[in-house]
Scaffold this motif. Sequence first.
Motif, PDB file in Angstrom:
ATOM      1  N   ASP A   4      12.756 -19.197 -42.030  1.00 17.83           N
ATOM      2  CA  ASP A   4      12.703 -19.569 -40.658  1.00 17.83           C
ATOM      3  C   ASP A   4      11.057 -19.177 -40.105  1.00 17.83           C
ATOM      4  O   ASP A   4      10.516 -19.696 -39.521  1.00 17.83           O
ATOM      5  N   VAL A   5      10.713 -18.030 -40.803  1.00 15.89           N
ATOM      6  CA  VAL A   5       9.323 -17.688 -40.394  1.00 15.89           C
ATOM      7  C   VAL A   5       8.641 -17.390 -41.907  1.00 15.89           C
ATOM      8  O   VAL A   5       9.258 -16.652 -42.537  1.00 15.89           O
ATOM      9  N   ARG A  38       5.963 -20.399 -38.047  1.00 17.05           N
ATOM     10  CA  ARG A  38       7.303 -20.734 -37.859  1.00 17.05           C
ATOM     11  C   ARG A  38       7.641 -21.948 -38.538  1.00 17.05           C
ATOM     12  O   ARG A  38       6.937 -22.982 -38.591  1.00 17.05           O
ATOM     13  N   ARG A  39       8.637 -22.020 -39.279  1.00 20.82           N
ATOM     14  CA  ARG A  39       9.246 -23.246 -39.924  1.00 20.82           C
ATOM     15  C   ARG A  39       9.198 -24.340 -39.100  1.00 20.82           C
ATOM     16  O   ARG A  39       8.899 -25.573 -39.224  1.00 20.82           O
TER      17      ARG A  39
END
Length: 260
Positions: free
Chosen positions: A143-144, A157-158
């Motif tokens: 997710d990061v 950040r995704r």
Amino acid sequence: MTRTAHTSPGLCVLVVEDEPSTREELAVLLGGIPEIADVVSAESGEAAVRLLGTPAFDAVFLDISMPGLDGMDLARVLSRLSAPPAIVFVTASESHAIEAFGIGAVDYLLKPVRPERLSESVTRVLRQRGGAATDEAPHDDLDVVQIEHSRHTVFVRRADVQFAEAHGDYVRLHTADGTHLIRLSLSYLEEVWAPVGFVRAHRGYLVAAGWVHDLRVTSSSGLVACTPAGDVPVSRRHSRGLRERLMDAARSGELGRAAQ
């Protein structure tokens, strides 16, 4: 054919390389990785085919430019096996990266191969085969994404990534603020990001469905998925799956939400 065997359980891998010194070096490096139990070497694609099934290989590390049956052709043969091994290309040129990941390669290494980079490939093979968890950063669902530069670290950040592009030994992440290179395979990124809306648009591209605001046919690139960060080519092979995913996103209200 040469063989290096360990007594501990682990992966059985095949090295296919026509250059003797490179073949030996790669076999030695692989043999020093604890998760590797057995290393078999072949000097050509034809020699590799003769070895198939004796034993069953978990992964094949192969060069692309070889006389006779080259690496791409051999990879296609391997992909048709009932239990195909993981494919890792080891080559001097990044020009075949998009085609390699389109075939389903786990990784794409550029020569000369660094030991730590080879170890990362083995980790990806293990992950694909469900054989091990790993503490490799990035984490879990990424997710990061943490990207290390020589003097600083960038965190992406995704949710900000609009599309991802295969780029040799790396993946280029495209955001509104620019692009970032990360040492991952596109196939692995697809595996961990597909559940959150990333779709294969082309053998060399993933696109975030929530960032797509339009599908358009252009005279230069054919069908493209339009995002604020740029247009993403859509291949005929992947166009149906992308359209279906975009339709699902539109029904659920996800389509275009990221761009708002």
